[in-house]
Design a protein around this motif. Structure first.
Motif, PDB file in Angstrom:
ATOM      1  N   TRP A  59      30.264  71.610 -23.435  1.00  0.00           N
ATOM      2  CA  TRP A  59      29.637  71.967 -22.157  1.00  0.00           C
ATOM      3  C   TRP A  59      30.575  71.661 -21.004  1.00  0.00           C
ATOM      4  O   TRP A  59      30.730  72.463 -20.099  1.00  0.00           O
ATOM      5  CB  TRP A  59      28.314  71.226 -21.970  1.00  0.00           C
ATOM      6  CG  TRP A  59      27.744  71.470 -20.612  1.00  0.00           C
ATOM      7  CD1 TRP A  59      27.039  72.568 -20.210  1.00  0.00           C
ATOM      8  CD2 TRP A  59      27.868  70.639 -19.461  1.00  0.00           C
ATOM      9  NE1 TRP A  59      26.713  72.463 -18.870  1.00  0.00           N
ATOM     10  CE2 TRP A  59      27.208  71.276 -18.397  1.00  0.00           C
ATOM     11  CE3 TRP A  59      28.470  69.396 -19.229  1.00  0.00           C
ATOM     12  CZ2 TRP A  59      27.134  70.734 -17.119  1.00  0.00           C
ATOM     13  CZ3 TRP A  59      28.393  68.847 -17.959  1.00  0.00           C
ATOM     14  CH2 TRP A  59      27.732  69.517 -16.926  1.00  0.00           C
ATOM     15  N   LEU A  60      31.222  70.496 -21.054  1.00  0.00           N
ATOM     16  CA  LEU A  60      32.118  70.114 -19.964  1.00  0.00           C
ATOM     17  C   LEU A  60      33.254  71.122 -19.812  1.00  0.00           C
ATOM     18  O   LEU A  60      33.557  71.560 -18.700  1.00  0.00           O
ATOM     19  CB  LEU A  60      32.675  68.712 -20.211  1.00  0.00           C
ATOM     20  CG  LEU A  60      33.633  68.169 -19.150  1.00  0.00           C
ATOM     21  CD1 LEU A  60      32.972  68.139 -17.774  1.00  0.00           C
ATOM     22  CD2 LEU A  60      34.132  66.796 -19.547  1.00  0.00           C
ATOM     23  N   LEU A  61      33.853  71.527 -20.915  1.00  0.00           N
ATOM     24  CA  LEU A  61      34.998  72.434 -20.845  1.00  0.00           C
ATOM     25  C   LEU A  61      34.609  73.897 -20.657  1.00  0.00           C
ATOM     26  O   LEU A  61      35.285  74.630 -19.944  1.00  0.00           O
ATOM     27  CB  LEU A  61      35.856  72.289 -22.100  1.00  0.00           C
ATOM     28  CG  LEU A  61      36.559  70.949 -22.263  1.00  0.00           C
ATOM     29  CD1 LEU A  61      37.241  70.879 -23.619  1.00  0.00           C
ATOM     30  CD2 LEU A  61      37.549  70.712 -21.134  1.00  0.00           C
ATOM     31  N   LEU A  62      33.524  74.329 -21.315  1.00  0.00           N
ATOM     32  CA  LEU A  62      33.194  75.754 -21.341  1.00  0.00           C
ATOM     33  C   LEU A  62      31.925  76.129 -20.594  1.00  0.00           C
ATOM     34  O   LEU A  62      31.683  77.304 -20.357  1.00  0.00           O
ATOM     35  CB  LEU A  62      33.077  76.234 -22.791  1.00  0.00           C
ATOM     36  CG  LEU A  62      34.296  75.977 -23.680  1.00  0.00           C
ATOM     37  CD1 LEU A  62      33.996  76.384 -25.107  1.00  0.00           C
ATOM     38  CD2 LEU A  62      35.516  76.689 -23.128  1.00  0.00           C
ATOM     39  N   GLY A  63      31.091  75.154 -20.268  1.00  0.00           N
ATOM     40  CA  GLY A  63      29.817  75.455 -19.614  1.00  0.00           C
ATOM     41  C   GLY A  63      28.761  75.783 -20.651  1.00  0.00           C
ATOM     42  O   GLY A  63      28.976  75.679 -21.850  1.00  0.00           O
ATOM     43  N   THR A  64      27.583  76.172 -20.165  1.00  0.00           N
ATOM     44  CA  THR A  64      26.480  76.500 -21.057  1.00  0.00           C
ATOM     45  C   THR A  64      25.929  77.866 -20.678  1.00  0.00           C
ATOM     46  O   THR A  64      26.074  78.287 -19.524  1.00  0.00           O
ATOM     47  CB  THR A  64      25.384  75.408 -20.986  1.00  0.00           C
ATOM     48  OG1 THR A  64      24.344  75.743 -21.882  1.00  0.00           O
ATOM     49  CG2 THR A  64      24.830  75.246 -19.609  1.00  0.00           C
TER      50      THR A  64
END
Length: 114
Positions: free
Chosen positions: A63-68
């Motif tokens: 989530w931190l790197l790619l989002g949701t």
């Protein structure tokens, strides 16, 4: 629809933990100025900074790197939860252990009614 950036997600983690930039940056091991630039997407964080954020705040690295994909959900640990669940978990963590147990017992009692 506005796409949330990596810097925006770092800021969201800080805000969810009700921390100012000075306290958050201290926990992560960077300067407040560096954190400010990260949150503004002036540059990308190093792997060490990402690892520190994930470790210190139990953030989901994906989530931190790619989002949701869902703007209404947050990722805590490995579970995607909605806004109410995330708020509940953040508040629950602030309680003393015996108060947490009392809340769990109350929820179990409520579930028995259904």
């Amino acid at each position: 629809m506005q796409i949330e950036t990596l810097g925006g997600r770092i800021k969201k983690i800080r805000k969810l933990n009700e921390m100012n930039q000075i306290d958050f940056s201290s926990r992560v091991g960077i300067s407040q100025a560096t954190l400010s630039e990260l949150e503004q997407d002036k540059y990308k964080p190093s792997v060490d900074i990402i690892i520190s954020i994930v470790s210190e705040f139990r953030a989901d690295v994906t989530w931190l790197l790619l989002g949701t994909s869902s703007a209404n959900n947050k990722v805590i640990g490995m579970n995607q939860v909605n806004e109410k669940e995330a708020d509940l978990l953040l508040l629950f963590e602030k309680l003393k252990a015996n108060d947490q147990d009392e809340i769990i017992d109350f929820i179990k009692m409520k579930l028995k009614r259904y």
